[in-house]
Motif scaffolding. Structure first.
Motif, PDB file in Angstrom:
ATOM      1  N   UNK A 126      41.546  30.269  69.933  1.00 32.33           N
ATOM      2  CA  UNK A 126      42.507  31.373  69.943  1.00 32.33           C
ATOM      3  C   UNK A 126      42.388  32.110  71.273  1.00 32.33           C
ATOM      4  N   UNK A 127      43.376  32.934  71.634  1.00 30.66           N
ATOM      5  CA  UNK A 127      43.249  33.688  72.887  1.00 30.66           C
ATOM      6  C   UNK A 127      41.945  34.477  72.991  1.00 30.66           C
ATOM      7  N   UNK A 128      41.523  35.103  71.892  1.00 28.95           N
ATOM      8  CA  UNK A 128      40.272  35.877  71.941  1.00 28.95           C
ATOM      9  C   UNK A 128      39.065  34.966  72.119  1.00 28.95           C
ATOM     10  N   UNK A 167      50.174  33.406  84.765  1.00 28.33           N
ATOM     11  CA  UNK A 167      48.984  32.610  84.479  1.00 28.33           C
ATOM     12  C   UNK A 167      47.810  33.533  84.156  1.00 28.33           C
ATOM     13  N   UNK A 168      46.788  32.960  83.549  1.00 29.82           N
ATOM     14  CA  UNK A 168      45.584  33.693  83.203  1.00 29.82           C
ATOM     15  C   UNK A 168      44.798  33.982  84.473  1.00 29.82           C
ATOM     16  N   UNK A 200      50.732  31.764  73.825  1.00 34.59           N
ATOM     17  CA  UNK A 200      49.839  32.431  72.876  1.00 34.59           C
ATOM     18  C   UNK A 200      49.071  33.552  73.569  1.00 34.59           C
ATOM     19  N   UNK A 201      48.705  33.323  74.816  1.00 31.81           N
ATOM     20  CA  UNK A 201      47.995  34.344  75.607  1.00 31.81           C
ATOM     21  C   UNK A 201      48.895  35.561  75.833  1.00 31.81           C
ATOM     22  N   UNK A 216      49.009  39.762  74.196  1.00 32.37           N
ATOM     23  CA  UNK A 216      48.979  40.935  75.061  1.00 32.37           C
ATOM     24  C   UNK A 216      47.907  40.900  76.126  1.00 32.37           C
ATOM     25  N   UNK A 217      47.460  39.717  76.477  1.00 32.45           N
ATOM     26  CA  UNK A 217      46.402  39.585  77.473  1.00 32.45           C
ATOM     27  C   UNK A 217      46.963  39.731  78.892  1.00 32.45           C
ATOM     28  N   UNK A 218      46.083  40.047  79.827  1.00 28.38           N
ATOM     29  CA  UNK A 218      46.461  40.230  81.229  1.00 28.38           C
ATOM     30  C   UNK A 218      46.947  38.921  81.843  1.00 28.38           C
TER      31      UNK A 218
END
Length: 471
Positions: A261-263, A289-290, A351-352, A356-358
Motif C-alpha cells: 500500500x502507499x503507506x 512522481x514520488x 494510488x500514491x 494524498x502523498x507528496x
C-alpha cells in the motif's frame, strides 16, 4: 531443419530452439525459462541439452533453472570452467538431438571459451551455425570484455584469437549455411551490428568488414579495437553470475512480487536503503512522481539502462509500474542480475496520489519552445546521447555528457544557471532528469522528443557524419 529463433528486442537477444524426434535443445536461453519449457511441451519433446556459446556478459542465462526443472545437460565449449555441473565439450565433439547432430567448433576471441555450434539435419546436411558473439550480422563480437574479469586476457590477445577463429574455423564453412547470432542491433556486445538477425554465411563473407579475405591480422586488430567504449558496468557482474551460479528466478519472483500500500511503500522506502525505481513512460513520469525516485521506462532498453545506471547489482529495489506490469518488470530486472526487488506500489502511481502523498514534477518544453530559447537566451544545452551519436550530429555549442557517464560528471551540471537537457527522443534525458532531481538539481528543463524533433527546425547544428560505431 526445425529451428526457431526466439528474439527479445528489448535486450537485442536471440535464443534458439531445435527439436527432432521428441528431443529438444535450447541455445543461450534467457533467465525466464518457462517459455522454452512450454515450447518443448507443445512438441511433446524433452529438453535434452542447454548449449551455451560462452559465459554471457549482457544477461544472466537460464541454464541452471532449465537443468533443474528439465534435467537437461548444460554444455559449454572447450576451456570453460563453470562452477556447477556441466559438460565441457571438446573441439569437434558431436551431440545428438533426435536425428539432428550438433558439432562443437571452438572459436575463441570474444572470450576464450567462445564456441560455435554447427547444425546438421537428419540427412547429414549442414544447415547453419549458432555463433553466439563470435559472428554477428555485419559485425563480430568485441574482444575487450573478458579482460574485465581476467586481466591477462587483453583485448589485443583476444582480437588475435578471433581473427584466427574466423579465418580458420568459420570462413572455410559453406556459403549456404545460415548464421544464427546471439544478438542484433542495440546490443553493446558489438559496435556495428545489423538490424537483421540472420543471414547466409556467404553473404556475410561479402559484406561483413571483419571477414574481408585480404585483411591482415594487424589490420583486423586495429579495425576491431577502434570505436570501442568502456563496456557497461554490469557486464563483468553478469559474467560472474553465469560462471558461478545464481538464485532461481522462482526465488527472485517470490521475494519481489509483493504488493505494498502507499503507506507500506513509504515505510519501506524510509526504513531500508532500497532504490525507488519508476518504470513508467517518460511523459507520465514528468507529470508527477514520488520524490527521490528515478525513471527508467520499461518500454525501451530497460534492462540495459538499469545495468548502466544502478551501480550495485545487489541494490534493493522498490518498484512503481503501470498496473499489471509488475511481474514483467521484475523479470526484466532479473535478466541482468538485479534480483533484489523487495516490493511494488499496489495500484501504481495513482494510488500514491489518491493517498494524498507528496509528488514532484519535471519541467518540459517542446522542440519549438527550445528553438525560441536558443535564439533569444543562448541557454546551456546538455546532450546526454552517446558520444558516437553526438559526433555524428549535434547542436552547435551543446555539451555532451553521455547518460551512462552522468554519475561521474555531476559536477559539470551547473546549479547556479538554468540549462536544457535532451537526448534523441526523450527516454534517456528523462532518466538523467530523474537522477539530477534526486540529487538536488531543479534549474533545468527537458526537451520533449529530443534531438529527433529539434533537428527538424531551423537551429544551428553540425553537418551529419555517418558513424563508424554505434557504441
Amino acid at each position: 531443419m526445425k529451428i526457431e529463433q526466439i528474439y527479445t528486442g528489448c535486450i537485442a537477444h536471440a535464443a534458439y530452439y531445435i527439436e527432432n524426434n521428441g528431443e529438444a535443445a535450447i541455445f543461450d536461453p534467457l533467465r525466464e525459462v518457462q517459455p522454452y519449457i512450454d515450447r518443448a511441451k507443445k512438441d511433446n519433446a524433452k529438453i535434452k541439452y542447454v548449449f551455451e556459446t560462452h559465459f554471457h556478459a549482457d544477461f544472466v542465462s537460464g541454464h541452471l533453472d532449465l537443468a533443474k526443472k528439465e534435467g537437461a545437460k548444460i554444455v559449454y565449449g572447450p576451456t570453460a570452467k563453470p562452477g556447477f555441473d556441466a559438460i565441457v565439450a571438446e573441439d569437434n565433439q558431436f551431440f545428438k538431438i533426435g536425428n539432428y547432430t550438433v558439432k562443437v567448433i571452438h572459436t575463441p576471441g570474444h572470450t576464450m571459451e567462445s564456441t560455435t555450434y554447427l547444425l546438421i539435419d537428419e540427412k547429414g546436411k549442414e544447415h547453419g551455425i549458432i555463433t553466439g558473439d563470435t559472428l554477428f550480422i555485419g559485425d563480430v563480437g568485441r574482444p575487450d570484455l573478458a579482460q574485465h574479469v581476467i586481466a591477462e586476457l587483453t583485448q589485443e590477445k583476444l582480437a588475435a584469437h578471433l581473427f584466427d577463429s574466423l579465418r580458420n574455423k568459420i570462413m572455410p564453412l559453406s556459403d549456404d549455411l545460415i548464421v544464427y547470432p546471439n544478438h542484433g542491433a542495440g546490443s553493446a556486445c558489438g559496435k556495428m551490428m545489423s538490424k537483421e538477425t540472420t543471414d547466409t554465411l556467404g553473404n556475410q563473407k561479402r559484406l561483413n568488414y571483419a571477414l574481408r579475405p585480404d585483411m591482415t591480422k594487424d589490420e583486423f586488430i586495429k579495425t576491431l579495437l577502434s570505436g570501442l567504449t568502456a563496456p557497461p558496468g554490469y557486464f563483468p557482474k553478469n559474467v560472474l553470475m553465469n560462471i558461478k551460479g545464481y538464485e532461481s528466478l522462482d526465488t527472485v519472483m517470490e521475494r519481489g512480487h509483493k504488493p505494498l500500500s502507499p503507506s507500506e511503500f513509504e515505510a519501506a522506502a524510509n526504513e531500508t536503503k532500497a532504490l525507488v525505481l519508476d518504470s513508467r513512460k517518460a511523459a507520465d513520469f514528468a507529470k508527477g512522481f514520488i520524490p527521490n525516485s528515478i525513471n527508467i521506462g520499461i518500454d525501451s532498453n530497460f534492462a540495459m539502462w538499469v545495468g548502466e545506471m544502478i551501480t550495485d547489482i545487489n541494490q534493493e529495489i522498490l518498484l512503481i509500474t503501470d498496473p499489471g506490469k509488475e511481474e514483467e518488470t521484475i523479470i526484466r530486472l532479473s535478466r541482468v542480475g538485479y534480483d533484489h526487488t523487495i516490493g511494488y506500489l499496489k495500484g501504481g502511481f495513482n494510488a500514491w496520489v489518491d493517498a494524498g502523498k507528496e509528488i514532484e514534477f519535471i519541467d518540459r518544453i517542446t522542440a519549438e519552445e527550445f528553438a525560441t530559447k536558443l535564439k533569444t537566451e543562448l541557454p546551456i544545452v546538455i546532450d546526454v546521447r552517446k558520444k558516437s551519436e553526438f559526433d555524428s550530429e549535434h547542436l552547435i555549442n551543446a555539451i555532451n555528457i553521455p547518460l551512462n557517464e552522468i554519475n561521474n560528471h555531476l559536477a559539470e551540471f551547473p546549479k547556479d544557471k538554468p540549462f536544457i537537457l535532451h537526448c534523441a527522443g526523450g527516454y534517456r534525458s528523462m532518466i538523467a532528469a530523474s537522477i539530477l532531481k534526486q540529487r538536488g538539481w531543479t534549474n533545468f528543463v527537458d526537451v520533449i522528443g529530443g534531438f529527433n524533433e529539434i533537428k527538424k527546425l531551423d537551429v544551428p547544428k553540425t553537418e551529419y557524419v555517418c558513424p563508424t560505431t554505434l557504441l
